[in-house]
Design an enzyme around this catalytic site. Structure first.
Site, PDB file in Angstrom:
ATOM      1  N   CYS A  19     -27.427  -1.894  -1.443  1.00  0.00           N
ATOM      2  CA  CYS A  19     -26.830  -2.616  -0.317  1.00  0.00           C
ATOM      3  C   CYS A  19     -25.466  -3.170  -0.725  1.00  0.00           C
ATOM      4  O   CYS A  19     -25.007  -2.997  -1.844  1.00  0.00           O
ATOM      5  CB  CYS A  19     -27.733  -3.754   0.138  1.00  0.00           C
ATOM      6  SG  CYS A  19     -27.788  -5.130  -1.032  1.00  0.00           S
ATOM      7  N   CYS A  22     -24.539  -4.994  -3.944  1.00  0.00           N
ATOM      8  CA  CYS A  22     -24.354  -4.227  -5.187  1.00  0.00           C
ATOM      9  C   CYS A  22     -22.877  -3.983  -5.460  1.00  0.00           C
ATOM     10  O   CYS A  22     -22.466  -3.803  -6.605  1.00  0.00           O
ATOM     11  CB  CYS A  22     -25.052  -2.863  -5.098  1.00  0.00           C
ATOM     12  SG  CYS A  22     -26.817  -2.958  -4.740  1.00  0.00           S
ATOM     13  N   ASP A 434      14.901   6.949  10.607  1.00  0.00           N
ATOM     14  CA  ASP A 434      16.111   7.566  10.088  1.00  0.00           C
ATOM     15  C   ASP A 434      16.542   8.645  11.088  1.00  0.00           C
ATOM     16  O   ASP A 434      15.698   9.285  11.709  1.00  0.00           O
ATOM     17  CB  ASP A 434      15.816   8.194   8.719  1.00  0.00           C
ATOM     18  CG  ASP A 434      17.057   8.790   8.094  1.00  0.00           C
ATOM     19  OD1 ASP A 434      18.059   8.070   7.968  1.00  0.00           O
ATOM     20  OD2 ASP A 434      17.028   9.993   7.759  1.00  0.00           O
ATOM     21  N   ASP A 633      12.884  11.161   5.683  1.00  0.00           N
ATOM     22  CA  ASP A 633      12.507  12.415   5.022  1.00  0.00           C
ATOM     23  C   ASP A 633      13.373  12.736   3.818  1.00  0.00           C
ATOM     24  O   ASP A 633      13.196  13.787   3.191  1.00  0.00           O
ATOM     25  CB  ASP A 633      12.585  13.580   6.021  1.00  0.00           C
ATOM     26  CG  ASP A 633      14.027  13.979   6.327  1.00  0.00           C
ATOM     27  OD1 ASP A 633      14.910  13.090   6.263  1.00  0.00           O
ATOM     28  OD2 ASP A 633      14.277  15.158   6.624  1.00  0.00           O
ATOM     29  N   ASP A 637      15.952   7.810   1.375  1.00  0.00           N
ATOM     30  CA  ASP A 637      15.068   6.946   2.172  1.00  0.00           C
ATOM     31  C   ASP A 637      13.992   6.284   1.315  1.00  0.00           C
ATOM     32  O   ASP A 637      13.313   5.364   1.777  1.00  0.00           O
ATOM     33  CB  ASP A 637      14.368   7.766   3.274  1.00  0.00           C
ATOM     34  CG  ASP A 637      15.358   8.342   4.279  1.00  0.00           C
ATOM     35  OD1 ASP A 637      16.346   7.662   4.583  1.00  0.00           O
ATOM     36  OD2 ASP A 637      15.133   9.479   4.747  1.00  0.00           O
TER      37      ASP A 637
END
Length: 748
Positions: A19, A22, A434, A633, A637
């Site tokens: 459970c 733990c 961007d 991308d 960046d």
């Protein structure tokens, strides 16, 4: 075996965790091992993600020391996944068998008590009958419930308590009390000579049923991983020594030539060297339209060749393929834990001991203040409290939703790095986009060359292309491509220098050449005042004007246009409709930035931003109290992606940007961004529903179990009802998490 890598990730498969309580024990034990930075357990998968350079044997030993067993999970180990599936299928069958046997005794006993006779011991024949029933119940406790008692004993030896402890105490107390009534009825008041063998059998049977149904439902949450793994074919057709050979995919090496026929899955990443085709990459990118591939184009493992037959050269194999990395990222994210999940773990750690104290206090209250038979009432209330309060549902609430949400995102071409990113993405209030390669195609073209002196267009373009041939900027590539299309010869460049955010300079045939924006011309005192109006006209058409100066004199203005992606406008509207403040960021001049922002419907933008200042713009919005997402991308960046609360990388961009981001969009469309946020919100909503249901169930159930309604309505909850409720609370959480599988991000 240890590693010197402080960020090494190790996944451990845990056995014996019953459970949520733990989780804290296991994470705590691992955190004390030298070299461990973090340890995060996914209770639903029974796995732990450990980061740090700890010794693997010490990790296994630490888990053993707190009463559990563990084994190492190897990266992309499909065999282990199959083994785990087989193991869970066998466990499911065993639980169903144990449940059937337990309920085969429990149900008739319960029906007898409800409709036929009372479960009391008053005569010797009744003692003999109930003794037989008691021994049969003992057999059920051994056959159908021994895993609870073994788990409770292990926890006791490790000075802790968990779900097994509560079940073992509850059913054990009921059985022992009943046997005392059978063997020594005179030791118990006449009104208290009631046996609870049906409660013991029914509780064990119902909890076994709940665990079995939970395993069945839990298996569905791993379907995303199974589908991803299933994308990779087992064999590949390679060309070696003039022959075509079918070999296992593990035997493919770099530079191998492979043939793919129509309808076949591509086995490894590579570059097409012969033929042309169209490839369905939807299972990786979420993009439904097939992509045309010709010589020189990249193909990725797991995609499906639709039409032509092509030969390609292997560039990435094994665990280096994009598919293998996607599988690994999804597995890692499913194992991670958002901060909301840690709250449940902390509470669960205290929950079991608190419940045991409440059970004792409840029993004492009935013994001292309850009506006759006080002892029987005390036993029933304590047993019911112990059974109803098992915090299984709490432990499942967060990881089940995370597993389904991360898998759902992967199907939509959205790769989420960790649970924290999944949670934070749902709170984003401002999104910085961007411009180049994110809002626009990132593949600009030269549209106009305005010559100012006696130079020819070809001469100007050749000089600009020669100067830009060493640059990777999209605008530079556009100029080089334009020169190549016209068949122009490029010249050697001396003293080349890139001036960040401004342009480039160098010498060609003893001539000093400057090529860049207005700021560069002003900085080098090149007169452009008569051509500013012309440049502004170009910029107002969403084109970028760049100035070329030869020996300090303006020679030309070269205009470059980067078309806006077809679906950028619609995707930006989706973000704005969700109340997100959208801001565009670009290094381009203000007039071009304004023209692009007007076309896509963005009212705020940052123009002429130097690469090193992009992260400052993120900080500006954060200072205004915004939860900021950054989408880009390019290499420049990366700092801004890292600074943002959540960084989104366009997967068609560079590896550096992807490594810096929290979430990667496998397709170039900004719809992936809206999808990611929609899935994040749906997942967090699902987690909150699960946690609310689990907390309310446990918190509200305990007082009823203790008998708070008895003084007013004469009602006392049966341990059997408590067992059924506890078992099905976990099933409710799992079923609610699986509802996410029906979620369609595109509808939100």
């Amino acid at each position: 075996m240890s590693s010197n890598n402080p960020n090494k990730e190790t996944i451990l498969l845990i056995e014996g965790a019953g459970c949520a309580s733990c989780v804290g024990k296991i994470e705590g034990a691992l955190s004390e091992v030298s070299g461990v930075k973090t340890a995060s357990m996914n209770f639903a998968q029974r796995t732990v993600l450990v980061t740090g350079n700890a010794n693997e044997d010490e990790l296994l030993g630490a888990i053993g020391s707190v009463g559990y067993q563990a084994s190492l999970v190897k990266q992309n180990d499909t065999e282990l996944l199959d083994e785990k599936e087989k193991s869970e299928a066998a466990y499911y069958k065993r639980l169903m068998k144990e449940m059937t046997i337990a309920l085969a005794l429990g149900i008739p006993l319960m029906l007898y008590g409800l409709f036929i006779g009372e479960m009391t011991v008053t005569t010797n024949p009744e003692r003999i009958s109930w003794l037989v029933v008691g021994l049969l119940t003992l057999g059920i406790m051994y056959f159908s419930g021994r895993h609870f008692y073994i788990g409770a004993w292990k926890s006791f030896l490790n000075h802790s308590a968990n779900m097994d402890t509560l079940i073992a105490l509850g059913t054990g107390t009921a059985w022992i009390y009943s046997m005392v009534v059978v063997f020594a009825p005179d030791a118990v008041p006449l009104m208290a000579r009631h046996v609870y063998f049906e409660a013991t059998a029914m509780i064990i049977g119902l909890i076994d049923l709940g665990l079995a149904l939970e395993i069945k439902a839990r298996g569905r949450t791993s379907e995303a991983i199974k589908r991803l793994i299933g994308l990779q074919p087992k064999n590949a057709r390679v060309l070696r020594d003039g022959e075509e050979l079918d070999i296992p995919i593990e035997d493919v090496v770099l530079e191998d030539l492979l043939r793919i026929r129509p309808g076949e899955k591509i086995p490894v990443d590579g570059v097409v060297v012969e033929g042309n085709t169209s490839v369905d990459e939807s299972m990786l990118t979420g993009e439904p339209m097939p992509v045309k591939k010709i010589s020189g184009d990249e193909v990725v493992a797991g995609s499906i060749n639709k039409s032509g037959s092509v030969i390609f050269k292997a560039t990435r194999v094994g665990k280096d393929t994009a598919l293998a990395q996607i599988i690994e990222m999804v597995k890692r994210a499913q194992n991670s834990k958002p901060s909301i999940g840690r709250l449940a773990d902390v509470i669960s750690g205290y929950f079991v001991p608190v419940v045991m104290i409440i059970a004792i206090l409840s029993a004492l209250a009935w013994l001292n203040f309850g009506p006759a038979p006080a002892l029987a009432f005390a036993i029933v209330s304590a047993t019911t409290v112990l059974i109803i309060a098992c915090p299984c549902a709490l432990g499942l609430a967060t990881p089940m939703s995370v597993m389904v949400g991360v898998g759902k995102a992967a199907e939509a071409g959205v790769l989420i790095r960790n649970g924290e990113a999944l949670q934070t993405a749902s709170k984003i209030s401002a999104m910085i986009l961007d411009k180049t390669g994110t809002i626009t195609e990132g593949s600009p073209k030269v549209t106009e060359i305005q010559v100012t002196g006696d130079y020819k267009e070809e001469e100007i373009l050749s000089l600009a292309a020669s100067l830009e041939s060493g640059s990777e900027h999209p605008l530079a590539l556009a100029i080089v491509e334009s020169a190549q299309e016209r068949g122009l010869v490029l010249s050697k460049v001396a003293n080349f220098e890139a001036i960040a955010g401004h342009g480039v300079e160098g010498s060609i045939d003893s001539n000093s050449i400057l090529f860049g924006n207005e700021k560069l011309m002003d900085e080098r005192s090149v007169s452009i005042e008569h051509y500013i109006a012309s440049a502004q006209r170009v910029a107002s058409e969403a084109k970028t004007p760049m100035y070329l100066a030869i020996n300090g004199e303006l020679a030309a203005i070269i205009s470059v246009s980067d078309p806006i992606k077809n679906d950028s406008v619609e995707a930006i509207k989706r973000l704005q409709a969700n109340g997100i403040r959208v801001v565009m960021l670009t290094g381009d001049n203000r007039a071009t930035a304004q023209a692009v922002s007007e076309k896509v419907g963005i009212s705020e933008f940052f123009a002429e931003v130097l690469p090193e200042d992009k992260s400052n713009k993120v900080e500006e919005l954060q200072a205004q109290g915004e939860i900021v997402g950054m989408t880009g991308d390019g290499i420049n960046d990366a700092p801004a992606l890292a600074q943002a609360n959540v960084g989104f990388a366009i997967g068609t961009g560079t590896d550096v940007a992807i490594e810096s981001a929290d979430i990667t969009l496998m397709r170039g469309s900004l719809h992936g961004l809206a999808d990611a946020i929609a899935i994040s919100k749906a997942t967090l909503r699902n987690i909150k529903q699960n946690l609310f249901g689990a907390f309310i169930y446990n918190v509200a159930g305990v007082p009823f179990a203790a008998g708070v309604l008895y003084p007013f309505f004469g009602l006392l909850l049966s341990p059997v009802i408590a067992g059924a409720a506890m078992a099905f609370s976990s099933l409710t959480v799992v079923s609610n998490a699986n509802r996410l599988r029906l979620f369609k991000a595109s509808d939100h």
